[in-house]
Design a protein around this motif. Structure first.
Motif, PDB file in Angstrom:
ATOM      1  N   VAL A 280       3.658  -1.688  -4.870  1.00 20.45           N
ATOM      2  CA  VAL A 280       2.651  -0.630  -4.811  1.00 20.45           C
ATOM      3  C   VAL A 280       1.325  -1.082  -5.423  1.00 20.45           C
ATOM      4  CG1 VAL A 280       2.094   1.723  -5.526  1.00 20.45           C
ATOM      5  CG2 VAL A 280       4.442   1.146  -4.842  1.00 20.45           C
ATOM      6  N   GLN A 281       1.381  -1.625  -6.646  1.00 24.27           N
ATOM      7  CA  GLN A 281       0.144  -2.043  -7.299  1.00 24.27           C
ATOM      8  C   GLN A 281      -0.513  -3.202  -6.552  1.00 24.27           C
ATOM      9  OE1 GLN A 281      -1.399  -0.343  -9.643  1.00 24.27           O
ATOM     10  NE2 GLN A 281       0.301   1.114  -9.478  1.00 24.27           N
ATOM     11  N   GLY A 282       0.288  -4.062  -5.952  1.00 27.92           N
ATOM     12  CA  GLY A 282      -0.272  -5.151  -5.155  1.00 27.92           C
ATOM     13  C   GLY A 282      -1.023  -4.633  -3.937  1.00 27.92           C
ATOM     14  N   ILE A 283      -0.477  -3.601  -3.305  1.00 23.09           N
ATOM     15  CA  ILE A 283      -1.142  -2.996  -2.148  1.00 23.09           C
ATOM     16  C   ILE A 283      -2.456  -2.352  -2.567  1.00 23.09           C
ATOM     17  CG2 ILE A 283      -0.949  -1.205  -0.385  1.00 23.09           C
ATOM     18  CD1 ILE A 283       2.123  -1.694  -0.481  1.00 23.09           C
TER      19      ILE A 283
ATOM     20  N   ASP B 263      -2.054  -9.947   2.313  1.00 25.78           N
ATOM     21  CA  ASP B 263      -2.298 -10.169   0.886  1.00 25.78           C
ATOM     22  C   ASP B 263      -1.042  -9.958   0.040  1.00 25.78           C
ATOM     23  OD1 ASP B 263      -4.865 -10.802   1.472  1.00 25.78           O
ATOM     24  OD2 ASP B 263      -5.803  -9.076   0.520  1.00 25.78           O
ATOM     25  N   VAL B 264      -0.143  -9.082   0.469  1.00 27.28           N
ATOM     26  CA  VAL B 264       1.069  -8.831  -0.329  1.00 27.28           C
ATOM     27  C   VAL B 264       2.281  -9.565   0.244  1.00 27.28           C
ATOM     28  CG1 VAL B 264       0.241  -6.609  -1.173  1.00 27.28           C
ATOM     29  CG2 VAL B 264       1.597  -6.680   0.927  1.00 27.28           C
TER      30      VAL B 264
ATOM     31  N   HIS C 110      -9.667  -5.117  -3.386  1.00 28.44           N
ATOM     32  CA  HIS C 110     -10.315  -6.403  -3.120  1.00 28.44           C
ATOM     33  C   HIS C 110     -11.044  -6.387  -1.778  1.00 28.44           C
ATOM     34  CE1 HIS C 110     -11.000 -10.717  -3.045  1.00 28.44           C
ATOM     35  NE2 HIS C 110     -10.442 -10.752  -1.841  1.00 28.44           N
ATOM     36  N   LEU C 111     -10.449  -5.764  -0.763  1.00 27.93           N
ATOM     37  CA  LEU C 111     -11.103  -5.680   0.537  1.00 27.93           C
ATOM     38  C   LEU C 111     -12.459  -4.992   0.438  1.00 27.93           C
ATOM     39  CD1 LEU C 111      -8.211  -4.717   2.986  1.00 27.93           C
ATOM     40  CD2 LEU C 111      -9.648  -6.744   3.137  1.00 27.93           C
TER      41      LEU C 111
END
Length: 249
Positions: free
Chosen positions: A218-221, A57-58, A227-228
């Protein structure tokens, strides 16, 4: 044609090597359905699939660092890993803002487990003095007083699967296991041969911690982890590894 294929292969390899890396920690004590490790690399399991989904995702390439549980804290303090999952806040002592917590992702239920003939609910404090199966390096906070007093003694194994195998082989009468690992162990056994959960020893919410550093998204992770959970993808991963494969007679 061969030259074209070779060029495409080299380009693909170079592209993969150029992908940024996201370093995940893997505890040696984990067992299926959490993770299965071959030649020091995870190949399947709930956490394996979760970590790959986050890296995807990232736009990073997942890199796994398999470590003894007792070395994980040191690796975090040194910045040797970027993401550590399947942890509770009460387990860690890390400097403020060094790592950021995700939302709770999984619920761990530690159970007192007996052999197939054990039918009645039983609490650890009701056990006569004896050794019980435990995982090396893991703290069972609610029954630590029983270990400290000598009423119970730990018989440590390297991972949860070994603990359950020894219980099944009558090496001891009781053991502590998390619910997921017990369900995995029992899933291919007929009902009369399954190890028996006798009592809930402890229950807590577990999540991930992400190294708070400018070289990481970091925020993307954290959003990927959210989301998962919210999309139901994490639940689908869990069910993939925990559905029984043998019908109960």
């Amino acid at each position: 044609m061969w030259r074209i294929l070779s060029a495409l292969l080299l380009a693909s390899t170079a592209s993969q090597a150029a992908d940024p890396v996201l370093r995940f920690s893997v505890a040696e004590s984990w067992a299926m359905p959490l993770i299965r490790v071959e030649q020091q690399q995870p190949v399947e399991g709930i956490l394996h699939d979760l970590m790959l989904a986050v890296a995807r995702d990232v736009g990073h390439r997942a890199q796994f660092h398999v470590l003894p549980r007792l070395r994980l804290q040191h690796a975090m303090e040194n910045g040797d890993i970027d993401v550590r999952c399947y942890v509770a806040q009460s387990w860690l002592t890390i400097p403020e803002n060094t790592y950021l917590w995700s939302l709770p992702l999984l619920q761990q239920r530690d159970l007192l487990v007996g052999q197939p003939g054990e039918m009645q609910p039983l609490l650890p404090k009701q056990l006569a003095p004896q050794a019980i199966g435990t995982v090396l390096g893991y703290t069972y906070s609610t029954i630590e007083p029983l270990f400290a007093s000598g009423q119970l003694q730990r018989e440590d194994s390297r991972n949860q699967l070994l603990v359950l195998n020894k219980l099944n082989a009558n090496r001891y009468r009781y053991a502590i296991s998390n619910q997921l690992s017990l369900d995995w162990f029992n899933r291919e056994l007929p009902a009369g041969q399954r190890l028996r959960p006798l009592a809930v020893v402890e229950e807590q919410s577990l999540g991930c911690v992400v190294r708070n550093a400018p070289d990481l998204p970091v925020q993307g992770i954290l959003r990927a982890l959210l989301h998962l959970k919210a999309s139901g993808e994490l639940q689908q991963i869990i069910e993939r590894y925990t559905q029984p494969t043998v019908a109960t007679p």
